[in-house]
Write a protein that holds these residues in place. Structure first.
Motif, mmCIF file in Angstrom:
data_model
loop_
_atom_site.group_PDB
_atom_site.id
_atom_site.type_symbol
_atom_site.label_atom_id
_atom_site.label_comp_id
_atom_site.label_asym_id
_atom_site.label_seq_id
_atom_site.Cartn_x
_atom_site.Cartn_y
_atom_site.Cartn_z
ATOM 1 N N PHE A 178 0.731 -1.244 0.038
ATOM 2 C CA PHE A 178 -0.020 0.091 -0.073
ATOM 3 C C PHE A 178 1.113 1.101 0.036
ATOM 4 O O PHE A 178 0.853 2.128 -0.785
ATOM 5 N N ARG A 179 1.713 1.376 0.833
ATOM 6 C CA ARG A 179 2.573 2.511 1.105
ATOM 7 C C ARG A 179 3.573 2.668 -0.185
ATOM 8 O O ARG A 179 3.875 3.775 -0.821
ATOM 9 N N ALA A 180 3.939 1.702 -0.797
ATOM 10 C CA ALA A 180 4.774 1.789 -2.182
ATOM 11 C C ALA A 180 3.774 2.437 -3.069
ATOM 12 O O ALA A 180 4.290 3.282 -4.085
ATOM 13 N N LEU A 181 2.649 1.905 -3.252
ATOM 14 C CA LEU A 181 1.768 2.444 -4.525
ATOM 15 C C LEU A 181 1.441 3.851 -4.083
ATOM 16 O O LEU A 181 1.159 4.659 -5.121
ATOM 17 N N ALA A 182 1.070 4.046 -2.901
ATOM 18 C CA ALA A 182 0.762 5.637 -2.659
ATOM 19 C C ALA A 182 2.129 6.346 -3.020
ATOM 20 O O ALA A 182 1.815 7.639 -3.622
ATOM 21 N N ARG A 183 3.566 5.722 -2.893
ATOM 22 C CA ARG A 183 4.359 6.903 -3.278
ATOM 23 C C ARG A 183 4.515 6.885 -4.792
ATOM 24 O O ARG A 183 4.991 7.947 -5.376
ATOM 25 N N GLN A 184 4.212 5.709 -5.512
ATOM 26 C CA GLN A 184 4.164 5.621 -6.757
ATOM 27 C C GLN A 184 2.999 6.743 -7.348
ATOM 28 O O GLN A 184 3.620 7.594 -8.292
ATOM 29 N N GLU B 62 1.571 -1.939 -9.599
ATOM 30 C CA GLU B 62 2.250 -0.999 -10.163
ATOM 31 C C GLU B 62 1.920 -0.872 -11.274
ATOM 32 O O GLU B 62 1.911 0.540 -11.839
ATOM 33 N N THR B 63 1.546 -1.810 -12.210
ATOM 34 C CA THR B 63 1.045 -1.844 -13.567
ATOM 35 C C THR B 63 -0.227 -0.759 -13.543
ATOM 36 O O THR B 63 -0.357 0.173 -14.570
ATOM 37 N N GLN B 64 -1.055 -1.045 -12.847
ATOM 38 C CA GLN B 64 -2.546 -0.401 -12.796
ATOM 39 C C GLN B 64 -2.156 1.145 -12.210
ATOM 40 O O GLN B 64 -2.735 2.023 -12.977
ATOM 41 N N VAL B 65 -1.478 1.407 -11.293
ATOM 42 C CA VAL B 65 -0.993 2.787 -11.054
ATOM 43 C C VAL B 65 -0.569 3.507 -12.289
ATOM 44 O O VAL B 65 -0.887 4.775 -12.501
ATOM 45 N N ARG B 66 0.498 2.698 -12.925
ATOM 46 C CA ARG B 66 1.347 3.378 -14.077
ATOM 47 C C ARG B 66 0.297 3.925 -15.013
ATOM 48 O O ARG B 66 0.292 5.016 -15.627
ATOM 49 N N ARG B 67 -0.505 2.679 -15.516
ATOM 50 C CA ARG B 67 -1.371 2.918 -16.557
ATOM 51 C C ARG B 67 -2.324 4.150 -16.500
ATOM 52 O O ARG B 67 -2.644 4.862 -17.344
ATOM 53 N N TRP B 68 -2.772 4.198 -15.188
ATOM 54 C CA TRP B 68 -4.013 5.308 -14.897
ATOM 55 C C TRP B 68 -3.208 6.409 -14.934
ATOM 56 O O TRP B 68 -3.710 7.376 -15.433
ATOM 57 N N ALA B 69 -2.028 6.524 -14.124
ATOM 58 C CA ALA B 69 -1.565 8.110 -14.010
ATOM 59 C C ALA B 69 -0.780 8.378 -15.333
ATOM 60 O O ALA B 69 -0.821 9.700 -15.484
ATOM 61 N N GLU B 70 -0.140 7.573 -15.945
ATOM 62 C CA GLU B 70 0.732 7.943 -17.115
ATOM 63 C C GLU B 70 0.022 7.636 -18.513
ATOM 64 O O GLU B 70 0.691 8.103 -19.430
ATOM 65 N N GLU B 71 -0.994 7.110 -18.512
ATOM 66 C CA GLU B 71 -1.624 6.884 -19.912
ATOM 67 C C GLU B 71 -3.089 7.407 -19.744
ATOM 68 O O GLU B 71 -3.601 8.236 -20.691
#
Length: 299
Positions: free
Chosen positions: A21-27, A278-287
């Motif tokens: 959770f903490r790692a995904l929040a930082r991402q 991490e993939t879902q956070v990246r796709r949401w935020a960066e795409e």
């Protein structure tokens, strides 16, 4: 008037995976997202305490605004809730917002020692709590509120938060929407499991009408859509029906969000990934977010 659209993500504070959770929040913070919602179900054995988790996340991030999604009011008295919120806001330099729920899962709330309320009682309690919370943020005043469910008798207000904290209601039914329009700073629309997509437009109209009747500017009320699904590598079929998750690529998601902004009046979007990684956070935020901003004219 130009509308500023904000984007966020929701994560569940599973006690067994708090490191993730903490790692995904930082991402999410590094990726430029605006908001992080944290579920609040104190009676759920597998979930950690939401306010402790939010304090940790705020200490480990720099720009994310963090909010309980949504705080279970029956489990948290309004006076203490106001002080907790103001303290988190002060510690984070103004990055805390307060989303409130009148209550759900009443048997579980009662099993943990909380009250059991009817829907009308829960809404009256929410209105009383809102009055107390806002009064508690006005440092230097003496707060006296006598209510059916909450009463404070001359408590000294304070501390004041670092910024004007928004109180967002997670309202579901027509009466709750009307209360949102009359009192709240925003609507954190429940996920479609609790409020199907087909009811979102009607809900928005009730909030807008109640705000206007109360002499408030409806445009000043934040309207947050919370969407469950998966950002896939390729296009998929999208049907905003019932509680069906959205499973499509970034371009498909962007079209959905742009349509919700234009046709249903939402100005904030919080993603509930079916499988948070991490993939879902990246796709949401960066795409998804950049593609949506482009469709909305970079607002």
């Amino acid at each position: 008037m130009t509308t500023t659209h904000t984007f966020g993500i929701q994560l569940a504070p599973e006690a067994a995976t708090l490191g993730t959770f903490r790692a995904l929040a930082r991402q999410a913070d590094r990726s430029g997202l605006d908001l992080l919602g944290v579920q609040d179900h104190p009676y759920a054995a597998g979930l950690a305490d939401t306010f402790s988790v939010m304090a940790t996340v705020l200490a480990e991030t720099e720009r994310l605004r963090v909010f309980p999604d949504v705080a279970s009011l029956p489990m948290r008295g309004p006076g203490v809730l106001a002080k907790q919120s103001a303290t988190l806001d002060l510690l984070s330099g103004g990055r805390f917002e307060l989303a409130l729920g009148a209550g759900a899962f009443w048997p579980a709330i009662a099993a943990m020692g909380g009250p059991s309320r009817t829907n009308p009682e829960a809404l009256r309690a929410l209105a009383e709590a809102t009055e107390i919370i806002r009064a508690m943020w006005r440092a230097g005043e003496t707060v006296r509120v006598t209510g059916e469910h909450y009463t404070v008798k001359g408590v000294h207000a304070g501390p004041a938060p670092a910024h004007e904290i928004g109180i967002w209601y997670g309202s579901v039914g027509p009466r709750a929407h009307a209360l949102t329009g009359r009192l709240a700073d925003g609507w954190a629309a429940p996920i479609p499991h609790y409020l199907p997509y087909e009811k979102w437009r009607e809900s928005q109209d009730i909030i807008t009408g109640a705000a206007a009747e109360a002499g408030r500017d409806p445009a000043a009320i934040t309207r947050m859509a919370q969407l469950v699904g998966d950002v896939t590598a390729g296009p998929g079929r999208v049907r905003l029906e019932g509680e069906e998750p959205i499973r499509t690529d970034a371009a498909g998601w962007a079209r959905v969000l742009a349509d919700l902004a234009a046709e249903t009046g939402f100005d904030a979007f919080v993603y509930w990934p079916e499988h948070a990684d991490e993939t879902q956070v990246r796709r949401w935020a960066e795409e998804v977010v950049p593609a949506t901003r482009e469709l909305l004219g970079a607002s």
